[in-house]
Design a protein around this motif. Structure first.
Motif, PDB file in Angstrom:
ATOM      1  N   VAL A 122       0.843  -1.201   0.000  1.00  0.00           N
ATOM      2  CA  VAL A 122       0.000   0.000   0.000  1.00  0.00           C
ATOM      3  C   VAL A 122       0.879   1.253   0.000  1.00  0.00           C
ATOM      4  O   VAL A 122       0.604   2.225  -0.709  1.00  0.00           O
ATOM      5  N   GLY A 123       1.988   1.204   0.758  1.00  0.00           N
ATOM      6  CA  GLY A 123       2.918   2.345   0.791  1.00  0.00           C
ATOM      7  C   GLY A 123       3.427   2.663  -0.614  1.00  0.00           C
ATOM      8  O   GLY A 123       3.503   3.823  -1.020  1.00  0.00           O
ATOM      9  N   LYS A 124       3.749   1.634  -1.390  1.00  0.00           N
ATOM     10  CA  LYS A 124       4.265   1.844  -2.752  1.00  0.00           C
ATOM     11  C   LYS A 124       3.169   2.396  -3.670  1.00  0.00           C
ATOM     12  O   LYS A 124       3.426   3.246  -4.521  1.00  0.00           O
ATOM     13  N   ILE A 125       1.969   1.877  -3.483  1.00  0.00           N
ATOM     14  CA  ILE A 125       0.839   2.367  -4.297  1.00  0.00           C
ATOM     15  C   ILE A 125       0.620   3.860  -4.029  1.00  0.00           C
ATOM     16  O   ILE A 125       0.424   4.655  -4.950  1.00  0.00           O
ATOM     17  N   LEU A 126       0.693   4.238  -2.757  1.00  0.00           N
ATOM     18  CA  LEU A 126       0.497   5.654  -2.412  1.00  0.00           C
ATOM     19  C   LEU A 126       1.602   6.520  -3.019  1.00  0.00           C
ATOM     20  O   LEU A 126       1.357   7.631  -3.472  1.00  0.00           O
ATOM     21  N   ARG A 127       2.816   5.982  -3.072  1.00  0.00           N
ATOM     22  CA  ARG A 127       3.917   6.750  -3.682  1.00  0.00           C
ATOM     23  C   ARG A 127       3.662   6.967  -5.169  1.00  0.00           C
ATOM     24  O   ARG A 127       3.911   8.038  -5.702  1.00  0.00           O
ATOM     25  N   LEU A 128       3.167   5.930  -5.836  1.00  0.00           N
ATOM     26  CA  LEU A 128       2.850   6.082  -7.266  1.00  0.00           C
ATOM     27  C   LEU A 128       1.767   7.145  -7.444  1.00  0.00           C
ATOM     28  O   LEU A 128       1.854   8.015  -8.312  1.00  0.00           O
ATOM     29  N   ARG A 129       0.754   7.072  -6.589  1.00  0.00           N
ATOM     30  CA  ARG A 129      -0.353   8.036  -6.708  1.00  0.00           C
ATOM     31  C   ARG A 129       0.140   9.455  -6.424  1.00  0.00           C
ATOM     32  O   ARG A 129      -0.200  10.392  -7.136  1.00  0.00           O
ATOM     33  N   ASN A 130       0.973   9.583  -5.387  1.00  0.00           N
ATOM     34  CA  ASN A 130       1.473  10.916  -5.047  1.00  0.00           C
ATOM     35  C   ASN A 130       2.407  11.475  -6.112  1.00  0.00           C
ATOM     36  O   ASN A 130       2.662  12.665  -6.151  1.00  0.00           O
ATOM     37  N   SER A 131       2.942  10.592  -6.967  1.00  0.00           N
ATOM     38  CA  SER A 131       3.823  11.066  -8.042  1.00  0.00           C
ATOM     39  C   SER A 131       3.042  11.336  -9.323  1.00  0.00           C
ATOM     40  O   SER A 131       3.634  11.532 -10.379  1.00  0.00           O
ATOM     41  N   GLY A 132       1.739  11.271  -9.247  1.00  0.00           N
ATOM     42  CA  GLY A 132       0.920  11.678 -10.385  1.00  0.00           C
ATOM     43  C   GLY A 132       0.280  10.547 -11.169  1.00  0.00           C
ATOM     44  O   GLY A 132      -0.419  10.797 -12.146  1.00  0.00           O
ATOM     45  N   TRP A 133       0.513   9.302 -10.769  1.00  0.00           N
ATOM     46  CA  TRP A 133      -0.162   8.210 -11.480  1.00  0.00           C
ATOM     47  C   TRP A 133      -1.655   8.261 -11.117  1.00  0.00           C
ATOM     48  O   TRP A 133      -1.999   8.376  -9.930  1.00  0.00           O
ATOM     49  N   ASP A 134      -2.486   8.147 -12.146  1.00  0.00           N
ATOM     50  CA  ASP A 134      -3.927   8.291 -11.929  1.00  0.00           C
ATOM     51  C   ASP A 134      -4.527   6.931 -11.517  1.00  0.00           C
ATOM     52  O   ASP A 134      -4.975   6.157 -12.356  1.00  0.00           O
ATOM     53  N   LEU A 135      -4.504   6.657 -10.227  1.00  0.00           N
ATOM     54  CA  LEU A 135      -5.008   5.373  -9.729  1.00  0.00           C
ATOM     55  C   LEU A 135      -6.449   5.556  -9.270  1.00  0.00           C
ATOM     56  O   LEU A 135      -6.737   6.460  -8.489  1.00  0.00           O
ATOM     57  N   ARG A 136      -7.321   4.705  -9.746  1.00  0.00           N
ATOM     58  CA  ARG A 136      -8.730   4.788  -9.341  1.00  0.00           C
ATOM     59  C   ARG A 136      -8.947   3.828  -8.178  1.00  0.00           C
ATOM     60  O   ARG A 136      -8.822   2.618  -8.335  1.00  0.00           O
ATOM     61  N   ARG A 137      -9.256   4.403  -7.014  1.00  0.00           N
ATOM     62  CA  ARG A 137      -9.365   3.600  -5.786  1.00  0.00           C
ATOM     63  C   ARG A 137     -10.765   3.010  -5.643  1.00  0.00           C
ATOM     64  O   ARG A 137     -11.762   3.703  -5.813  1.00  0.00           O
ATOM     65  N   LEU A 138     -10.785   1.716  -5.356  1.00  0.00           N
ATOM     66  CA  LEU A 138     -12.062   1.028  -5.114  1.00  0.00           C
ATOM     67  C   LEU A 138     -12.014   0.518  -3.680  1.00  0.00           C
ATOM     68  O   LEU A 138     -11.157  -0.298  -3.351  1.00  0.00           O
TER      69      LEU A 138
END
Ligand code: ATP
Length: 343
Positions: A283-299
């Motif tokens: 989850v920490g890595k996913i948040l880093r990707l999101r914070n770097s601008g990757w458009d992740l759609r959270r479900l």
């Protein structure tokens, strides 16, 4: 046949109970140019271990027909230890083709690197797209997901461990629709604890017993040099048990001997702790990707998992009862993917 035409065709198949004539069977005047025109759209399902990625991948692949799945879990690329690494069982795949799942021979002792995954996934995607199918990349290894999707990739650096600011490349080399299945930490941890017990009930111990009996894992147990499948959660944790009691332990089961029982319980405890820690890191890595601008759609699948804990007896991979899972995870995902394919 242009891209929009193909998408419309796909969408028209969405609710069809039986697939009509598949697109790849239609006459094609110039397949190479049609393949080039087909923009490389990829659906990516990410999330921590146990959140139901495999279940969602089948839910989507059966709705967005025809699709094929590319595994992005770094332990599931190897053959063997199917229960321990939680590979989706054949019966749950419902005939959807899976790639890079159980295909690497672990006895070659080399680890599939993120950079090798990048090339392998790229050629799979080209192949799937050229056959007019939708590629779904599914798995929890964020270093693999990063390697495959980032436009700039340096094989020498691990962006999740880099200390310099902004190591993550925000540009992507495909048109990606990222679906992130999230479950609140306490609920996921409780579920993961139970999942380890279920895996043991399904034969994980015997699978590991065979693994230790047939590999030279006990001879080369240095955790620093440990590579590939030997790092799968379950292998290092059970190593003290099999080291103490030998490779074959048919003379007594863990229940009959208190020393055995002690080491067995310790291994199970460690598997549960390490699985929860893995989920937290993912989850920490996913948040880093999101914070770097990757458009992740959270479900948010928390409600579905809470329902699982109340209503024991799940009906498929992922564990949640169908109606809550459908409402909370599948329906919003279908809307997101549908819009993505129409764009
Ligand atoms: P890292 O930066 O550590 O390489 P990652 O995101 O690339 O992390 P993860 O998928 O998080 O890769 O895997 C890290 C470790 O978690 C693996 O080396 C293994 O010990 C364990 N692990 C991951 N997936 C599984 C699995 N399916 N079964 C068992 N263990 C797993």
């Amino acid at each position: 046949i242009n891209y929009r035409h193909c998408c419309n065709k796909l969408l028209s198949l969405l609710n069809a109970p039986t697939p009509t004539k598949p697109m790849w069977a239609q006459p094609e005047t110039d397949p190479a140019s049609a393949a080039r025109q087909w923009r490389r759209k990829v659906v990516v399902i990410m999330g921590p271990t146990g959140c139901g990625k495999s279940r969602l991948s089948i839910d989507l692949a059966t709705r967005f027909f025809p699709s094929e799945i590319i595994n992005s879990d770094k332990m599931q690329v190897y053959s063997g230890l199917d229960i321990t690494t939680n590979k989706i069982p054949m019966r749950d795949r419902l005939g959807i083709p899976h790639h890079l799942l159980g295909q690497v021979d672990p006895s070659c002792h080399r680890e599939l690197s993120p950079s090798e995954f990048r090339s392998a996934a790229d050629s799979k995607i080209s192949d799937i797209v050229s056959r007019r199918k939708i590629p779904l990349v599914v798995g929890g290894s964020n270093s693999f997901i990063y390697a495959f999707a980032a436009n700039r990739f340096d094989p020498e650096s691990d962006v999740f461990r880099e200390s310099k600011p902004d190591p993550i490349c925000p540009e992507l080399r495909y048109d990606c629709c990222f679906l992130w299945v999230d479950v609140s930490t306490p609920v996921l941890n409780q579920y993961l604890d139970k999942r380890v017990d279920d895996m043991l009930d399904s034969g994980m111990f015997n699978e590991l017993e065979d693994y230790f009996a047939n590999s030279d894992s006990l001879r080369e147990s240095d955790s620093v040099t440990r590579t590939g499948l030997r790092k799968a959660i379950g292998v290092p944790e059970f190593e003290p048990y099999f080291r103490t009691f030998g490779r074959r332990t048919t003379d007594a089961s863990p229940e009959e001997d208190p020393v055995r029982r002690g080491l067995y319980d310790e291994a199970v405890r460690a598997i549960k702790d390490n699985t929860c820690q893995l989920a937290e890191r993912q989850v920490g890595k996913i948040l880093r990707l999101r914070n770097s601008g990757w458009d992740l759609r959270r479900l948010d699948a928390t409600e579905a998992f809470t329902a699982t804990m109340v209503v024991r007896g799940s009906d498929s991979a992922g564990g949640a009862p169908s109606d809550v899972w459908e409402r909370q995870v599948v329906e919003p995902s279908v809307k997101i993917v549908k819009r993505f394919l129409e764009e």
